[in-house]
Design a protein around this motif. Structure first.
Motif, short mmCIF file in Angstrom:
data_model
loop_
_atom_site.label_atom_id
_atom_site.label_comp_id
_atom_site.label_asym_id
_atom_site.label_seq_id
_atom_site.Cartn_x
_atom_site.Cartn_y
_atom_site.Cartn_z
N ASP A 241 50.40 77.82 48.71
CA ASP A 241 49.29 78.07 47.78
C ASP A 241 47.99 77.49 48.32
OD1 ASP A 241 50.94 79.33 45.90
OD2 ASP A 241 51.52 77.40 45.03
N LEU A 242 46.88 78.15 47.97
CA LEU A 242 45.56 77.70 48.40
C LEU A 242 44.67 77.43 47.21
CD1 LEU A 242 44.61 80.15 51.32
CD2 LEU A 242 45.71 77.93 51.49
N ALA A 243 43.81 76.42 47.36
CA ALA A 243 42.67 76.24 46.45
C ALA A 243 41.49 76.94 47.12
CB ALA A 243 42.39 74.76 46.24
N ILE A 244 40.93 77.93 46.45
CA ILE A 244 39.88 78.77 47.04
C ILE A 244 38.58 78.56 46.28
CG2 ILE A 244 39.15 81.15 47.52
CD1 ILE A 244 42.16 81.86 47.65
N ASN A 245 37.54 78.19 47.00
CA ASN A 245 36.21 78.04 46.38
C ASN A 245 35.14 78.18 47.46
OD1 ASN A 245 33.94 77.52 44.92
ND2 ASN A 245 34.46 75.41 44.38
N TRP A 246 34.66 79.40 47.64
CA TRP A 246 33.64 79.65 48.66
C TRP A 246 32.22 79.35 48.17
CZ3 TRP A 246 34.11 80.39 53.76
CH2 TRP A 246 35.41 80.59 54.25
N THR A 247 32.11 78.73 47.01
CA THR A 247 30.78 78.38 46.50
C THR A 247 30.63 76.88 46.26
OG1 THR A 247 31.46 78.80 44.20
CG2 THR A 247 30.49 80.63 45.41
N ASP A 248 31.52 76.05 46.84
CA ASP A 248 31.31 74.61 46.69
C ASP A 248 30.05 74.21 47.45
OD1 ASP A 248 31.90 73.71 49.42
OD2 ASP A 248 34.00 74.08 48.99
N ASP A 249 29.51 73.06 47.12
CA ASP A 249 28.20 72.66 47.64
C ASP A 249 28.17 72.61 49.16
OD1 ASP A 249 27.30 72.47 45.06
OD2 ASP A 249 27.46 70.27 44.94
N GLY A 250 29.24 72.08 49.77
CA GLY A 250 29.26 71.96 51.22
C GLY A 250 29.29 73.31 51.91
#
Length: 452
Positions: A241-250
């Protein structure tokens, strides 16, 4: 031009040279895959067995003769014919998949990046865990076996250790009034240096190379920058499983920096890594992330860099600059791996070939060392009784002591390559001016859908 290279058929016991060529030609025509090239290295007609070996070394002029010569030694020692299939680096997955779909077995294959995960997910690779001796695992660089491990099984072993380091041209830095002995160690220092360089370099020279081509390999080069800014857009949280977030600050900050690098002409737009290597060889590019094999590439492109001494006189390499999201340098675990097909009917001989490719002086001294990567066992690189003498130059030492310990694999997996195409498309569009946050929001939706 055929040049005796063609698609091969599966092993069917003893086979004569003429029969093999006729079958291979028929296979290539039936498949309609003109990009595949094959050379059977042996000239004998009576052999104990034959193996199909797919690799990109045989498709590249700079390395073709060296790998062919090394394989000839293996053939002579083992009474086996190696059908040497050359594939362009960017087409390896497509072409191996085509062969699998056509029922053609590639016994041993050279892979990189996510390819072991994609093919293992298809059930196309053999589990190599039981074949690797404990002493090799103990003698491996950190994370070098992790790059070939999927679902707790080992499907690929290291062939050449090739993570990206931060290369820089000392002569150009000095020419532009910057200290070549003090390369940028932080992103702030890098941005300041690029501002100075842009004002003092000729118009067609650039401070930095960033691969923004629509190739999966472009993402290998951009992961270190994402991590450096603190981005965690795809994180393996276990059990596939993946945690996906292409809009985090970094991540947003990394893509904003990419866009600014193109806008400010710090980096040439829309160039792939091979073109950037050409600029490095021409001395019209100052900084870039690249593997240790850049040393060999520079020599193949410019006679002035045909020796290690020549490359080290002009260039140096260090770890990736620190950013707001990192306390230690980080780079991507980019490794040339070797795998065996699950469908291979001669896995014992296939493993013998892998053992030969990773331990034999015939390969190490005539192919791996000239190619420029670090050898698959750590001791081979650092102990005098092995090959330490080939790695005493400053660039090699920087890779062994400083850069390789910082490498880590991204969230590779069977669907990573599909996601990578969406990601590099977004990279291209953002580098060419698309609004960063909206485009990353769209990318996030695309990647979530791929992994749903």
């Amino acid at each position: 031009m055929l040049d005796k290279r063609m698609v091969s058929w599966p092993s069917v016991g003893k086979i004569g040279r003429r029969d093999f060529v006729e079958q291979a030609l028929a296979g290539m025509l039936a498949l309609g895959v003109p990009a595949l090239f094959l050379q059977g290295c042996s000239g004998t007609d009576t052999l104990e067995s034959n193996l199909n070996f797919a690799n990109w070394a045989s498709a590249e002029t700079a390395t073709r003769a060296n790998i062919d010569n090394a394989l000839q030694v293996f053939e002579n020692q083992n009474n086996v014919q190696v059908n040497n299939i050359g594939m362009p680096f960017d087409e390896v997955l497509t072409q191996i998949t085509s062969l699998i779909q056509a029922g053609i077995t590639v016994d041993v294959m050279e892979l990189s990046g996510n390819l072991p995960y994609t093919l293992a997910g298809m059930g196309a690779l053999a589990n190599l865990g039981a074949l690797v001796a404990p002493d090799w695992r103990a003698d491996a660089f950190p994370n070098s076996f992790a790059a070939g491990t999927y679902d707790h099984n080992l499907y690929a072993v290291p062939f050449s250790i090739t993570p990206h380091g931060f290369w820089y041209n000392k002569a150009l830095l000095e020419r532009c009034g910057l200290n070549p002995m003090q390369p940028p160690r932080t992103m702030t220092e890098l941005n300041q240096a690029m501002t100075v360089l842009r004002s003092r370099l000729p118009a067609q020279s650039y401070p930095l190379g960033l691969d923004t081509s629509a190739t999966e390999y472009a993402l290998i080069g951009f992961w270190p920058w994402i991590w450096t800014f603190g981005g965690r857009p795809m994180v393996d949280i276990g059990n596939g499983d993946l945690a996906i977030n292409w809009t985090d600050d970094g991540t947003v900050a990394a893509f904003e920096w990419l866009q600014e690098a193109v806008r400010a002409r710090w980096t040439p737009p829309n160039l792939a890594i091979k073109a950037e290597r050409g600029l490095m060889a021409e001395e019209t590019l100052v900084f870039k992330l690249d593997g240790p094999y850049l040393m060999g590439v520079l020599g193949s492109l410019n006679p002035a860099f045909s020796t290690s001494a020549g490359v080290n006189q002009t260039f140096a390499v260090t770890t990736t600059p620190l950013g707001p999201g990192t306390s230690t340098p980080v780079t991507c675990a980019d490794i040339h791996n070797l795998s065996i097909a699950a469908s291979s009917t001669n896995k014992t001989q296939a493993w013998n070939l892998i053992r030969f490719l990773t331990t034999s002086a015939a390969v190490i001294t005539t192919f791996l060392i000239p190619e420029g990567g670090m050898l698959p066992r750590r001791s081979y690189n650092v102990q005098p009784r092995y090959y330490e003498r080939y790695y005493t130059d400053p660039i090699s030492q920087a890779f062994i002591k400083n850069i390789i310990p910082t490498m880590r694999p991204p969230a590779f997996g069977p669907r990573y390559s599909i996601a990578a195409q969406a990601i590099v498309t977004a990279m291209q569009e953002i580098s060419n001016g698309s609004a960063v946050k909206p485009r990353l929001l769209k990318l996030n939706d695309e990647v979530v859908a791929i992994y749903a």
